[in-house]
Design a protein around this motif. Sequence first.
Motif, PDB file in Angstrom:
ATOM      1  N   GLU A  38       4.211   2.989  -0.589  1.00  0.00           N
ATOM      2  CA  GLU A  38       3.199   1.650  -0.535  1.00  0.00           C
ATOM      3  C   GLU A  38       4.059   1.006  -1.638  1.00  0.00           C
ATOM      4  OE1 GLU A  38      -0.435   2.525  -1.177  1.00  0.00           O
ATOM      5  OE2 GLU A  38      -0.527   4.535  -0.023  1.00  0.00           O
ATOM      6  N   ILE A  39       4.014  -1.014  -0.750  1.00  0.00           N
ATOM      7  CA  ILE A  39       4.321  -2.055  -1.643  1.00  0.00           C
ATOM      8  C   ILE A  39       4.277  -2.259  -2.933  1.00  0.00           C
ATOM      9  CG2 ILE A  39       5.124  -3.818  -1.494  1.00  0.00           C
ATOM     10  CD1 ILE A  39       5.843  -3.814   1.490  1.00  0.00           C
ATOM     11  N   GLY A  40       2.213  -2.072  -2.686  1.00  0.00           N
ATOM     12  CA  GLY A  40       1.638  -2.609  -4.051  1.00  0.00           C
ATOM     13  C   GLY A  40       1.721  -1.705  -5.252  1.00  0.00           C
ATOM     14  N   ALA A  41       1.830  -0.475  -4.267  1.00  0.00           N
ATOM     15  CA  ALA A  41       1.759   0.937  -5.787  1.00  0.00           C
ATOM     16  C   ALA A  41       3.884   0.816  -5.928  1.00  0.00           C
ATOM     17  CB  ALA A  41       2.490   2.232  -4.777  1.00  0.00           C
ATOM     18  N   LEU A  42       4.416   0.409  -5.551  1.00  0.00           N
ATOM     19  CA  LEU A  42       6.150   0.084  -6.188  1.00  0.00           C
ATOM     20  C   LEU A  42       5.468  -0.924  -7.326  1.00  0.00           C
ATOM     21  CD1 LEU A  42       8.446   0.315  -3.202  1.00  0.00           C
ATOM     22  CD2 LEU A  42       7.653   2.190  -5.098  1.00  0.00           C
ATOM     23  N   ALA A  43       4.848  -2.655  -6.463  1.00  0.00           N
ATOM     24  CA  ALA A  43       4.472  -3.921  -7.353  1.00  0.00           C
ATOM     25  C   ALA A  43       4.279  -3.280  -8.711  1.00  0.00           C
ATOM     26  CB  ALA A  43       3.789  -4.410  -6.667  1.00  0.00           C
ATOM     27  N   ASP A  44       3.235  -2.134  -8.925  1.00  0.00           N
ATOM     28  CA  ASP A  44       2.835  -1.608  -9.727  1.00  0.00           C
ATOM     29  C   ASP A  44       3.451  -1.277 -10.704  1.00  0.00           C
ATOM     30  OD1 ASP A  44      -0.319  -2.341  -8.706  1.00  0.00           O
ATOM     31  OD2 ASP A  44      -1.457  -0.277  -8.265  1.00  0.00           O
ATOM     32  N   ALA A  45       4.334  -0.623 -10.272  1.00  0.00           N
ATOM     33  CA  ALA A  45       5.441   0.549 -11.453  1.00  0.00           C
ATOM     34  C   ALA A  45       6.519  -0.392 -11.465  1.00  0.00           C
ATOM     35  CB  ALA A  45       5.826   1.297 -10.580  1.00  0.00           C
ATOM     36  N   ILE A  46       6.592  -1.570 -10.631  1.00  0.00           N
ATOM     37  CA  ILE A  46       7.775  -2.494 -11.567  1.00  0.00           C
ATOM     38  C   ILE A  46       7.077  -3.947 -12.293  1.00  0.00           C
ATOM     39  CG2 ILE A  46       8.729  -4.760 -10.751  1.00  0.00           C
ATOM     40  CD1 ILE A  46       9.330  -3.210  -8.145  1.00  0.00           C
ATOM     41  N   GLU A  47       5.466  -3.783 -12.109  1.00  0.00           N
ATOM     42  CA  GLU A  47       4.784  -4.543 -13.140  1.00  0.00           C
ATOM     43  C   GLU A  47       4.685  -4.635 -14.527  1.00  0.00           C
ATOM     44  OE1 GLU A  47       1.182  -5.974 -10.672  1.00  0.00           O
ATOM     45  OE2 GLU A  47       1.604  -7.895 -12.062  1.00  0.00           O
ATOM     46  N   SER A  48       4.278  -2.954 -14.293  1.00  0.00           N
ATOM     47  CA  SER A  48       4.118  -1.622 -15.593  1.00  0.00           C
ATOM     48  C   SER A  48       5.900  -1.492 -16.533  1.00  0.00           C
ATOM     49  CB  SER A  48       3.511  -0.415 -15.551  1.00  0.00           C
ATOM     50  OG  SER A  48       3.639   0.263 -16.332  1.00  0.00           O
ATOM     51  N   ILE A  49       6.600  -1.796 -16.110  1.00  0.00           N
ATOM     52  CA  ILE A  49       7.911  -1.526 -15.982  1.00  0.00           C
ATOM     53  C   ILE A  49       8.008  -3.096 -16.705  1.00  0.00           C
ATOM     54  CG2 ILE A  49      10.149  -1.638 -16.024  1.00  0.00           C
ATOM     55  CD1 ILE A  49       9.415   0.509 -13.719  1.00  0.00           C
ATOM     56  N   GLY A  50       8.597  -4.329 -15.964  1.00  0.00           N
ATOM     57  CA  GLY A  50       8.631  -5.085 -16.813  1.00  0.00           C
ATOM     58  C   GLY A  50       9.806  -5.771 -16.725  1.00  0.00           C
ATOM     59  N   PHE A  51      10.176  -6.765 -16.056  1.00  0.00           N
ATOM     60  CA  PHE A  51      11.339  -7.593 -15.704  1.00  0.00           C
ATOM     61  C   PHE A  51      12.030  -9.436 -15.877  1.00  0.00           C
ATOM     62  CE2 PHE A  51      14.965  -8.698 -12.666  1.00  0.00           C
ATOM     63  CZ  PHE A  51      15.563  -8.190 -13.471  1.00  0.00           C
ATOM     64  N   GLU A  52      12.739  -9.567 -16.080  1.00  0.00           N
ATOM     65  CA  GLU A  52      13.018 -10.820 -16.111  1.00  0.00           C
ATOM     66  C   GLU A  52      14.509 -11.201 -16.018  1.00  0.00           C
ATOM     67  OE1 GLU A  52      11.674 -14.860 -17.992  1.00  0.00           O
ATOM     68  OE2 GLU A  52      11.703 -14.179 -19.286  1.00  0.00           O
ATOM     69  N   CYS A  53      15.386 -11.645 -15.232  1.00  0.00           N
ATOM     70  CA  CYS A  53      16.394 -11.818 -15.174  1.00  0.00           C
ATOM     71  C   CYS A  53      17.028 -12.620 -16.333  1.00  0.00           C
ATOM     72  CB  CYS A  53      16.937 -12.472 -14.243  1.00  0.00           C
ATOM     73  SG  CYS A  53      19.113 -12.676 -14.166  1.00  0.00           S
ATOM     74  N   THR A  54      17.402 -12.505 -17.165  1.00  0.00           N
ATOM     75  CA  THR A  54      18.153 -12.511 -18.887  1.00  0.00           C
ATOM     76  C   THR A  54      19.371 -14.087 -18.179  1.00  0.00           C
ATOM     77  OG1 THR A  54      19.020 -10.804 -19.197  1.00  0.00           O
ATOM     78  CG2 THR A  54      17.098 -11.277 -20.378  1.00  0.00           C
ATOM     79  N   ARG A  55      19.572 -13.673 -17.138  1.00  0.00           N
ATOM     80  CA  ARG A  55      21.136 -14.392 -17.462  1.00  0.00           C
ATOM     81  C   ARG A  55      22.530 -14.012 -17.739  1.00  0.00           C
ATOM     82  NH1 ARG A  55      19.304 -20.640 -15.796  1.00  0.00           N
ATOM     83  NH2 ARG A  55      17.403 -19.931 -14.681  1.00  0.00           N
ATOM     84  N   CYS A  56      22.270 -12.853 -18.018  1.00  0.00           N
ATOM     85  CA  CYS A  56      23.294 -11.752 -19.001  1.00  0.00           C
ATOM     86  C   CYS A  56      25.017 -11.663 -17.880  1.00  0.00           C
ATOM     87  CB  CYS A  56      23.520 -11.537 -19.467  1.00  0.00           C
ATOM     88  SG  CYS A  56      23.932  -9.309 -18.274  1.00  0.00           S
ATOM     89  N   GLY A  57      25.103 -12.240 -16.493  1.00  0.00           N
ATOM     90  CA  GLY A  57      25.798 -11.839 -15.701  1.00  0.00           C
ATOM     91  C   GLY A  57      26.287 -10.421 -15.703  1.00  0.00           C
ATOM     92  N   GLY A  58      25.769  -9.144 -16.019  1.00  0.00           N
ATOM     93  CA  GLY A  58      26.014  -8.256 -16.532  1.00  0.00           C
ATOM     94  C   GLY A  58      26.227  -7.290 -15.332  1.00  0.00           C
TER      95      GLY A  58
END
Length: 279
Positions: free
Chosen positions: A15-35
């Motif tokens: 379920e995309i909604g459940a996956l999105a919940d998990a991603i929101e909970s973990i949190g992520f923003e690209c820092t542009r580190c290039g890694g």
Amino acid sequence: MESLESELAAARELEIGALADAIESIGFECTRCGGCCTGYAPDEPGGAPVDEPGGKATGATDDEATVSDESPSSDPEAGDDPEPHTATVFPDEVRELVKAAESTHEETAESTHEEAATVAYDWRDVARPMPYGLSEGPDGQPVGETFEWALATDDCGDCTFYEESDGQGACTVHDARPLICQTYPFSVALGGTSQPMGEAVDAEGMVRAHECEGLGRDISREDAEAVAAALKERAVRELEEAIGVRDAYDPTAADRADSDLVVFDSEGPKRHDGEPVDG
Ligand code: SF4
């Protein structure tokens, strides 16, 4: 282990909604580190580029983050040389990237008022045989049988589509970047799907998060849902591809190929230039 078919059925039920919940909970923003678009040191599981251990303010922009989806060598004898960026790309994605690279070249030529000569890209400009299981032939070229394709890399081991200018990194084929790039640093906990850069460092529900300095940062619901949709699509595609590779495998292909190297993907055996062995 569950069969690939049962894992594929489970992927289709995600379920995309459940996956999105998990991603929101973990949190992520690209820092542009290039890694995740570049080669990396053998002892750094996907972190900062080797020449700047603390990371650098460059990389794929914002939602351009991508991934090396195989674990780097942990061989202590490997020295400090960066391992080449290694990210799986599906055959249809290779063809899309060829078109995108040609368009990018033409747009760049137009914007810089250079002669907009059409440059033809081919399969080898975009993809290389996945190196695992191959050995080095007498002329230094890889030989043997392998499965799937990896994004092509430059002499530094970076993805060929990664560019830096004025301290900013970017993906030059952003709109056509593969699913693996759209979904880094996440994976789903299903057998037969890829687990970028080694072991997960965080988990929530079916979502796993892998080494990335952008983890733990706020993400909008809209962005989380976009990543979630791509993550589900990637899981389904990876399992479909794995089933296709398994079913298309033909141990006699190497005898028919006019090549010391055969790559098996879901479309059948191919030479290093993407041409079918039996084409
Ligand atoms: S295709 Fe683009 S996003 Fe993916 S690894 Fe290459 S530069 Fe990074």
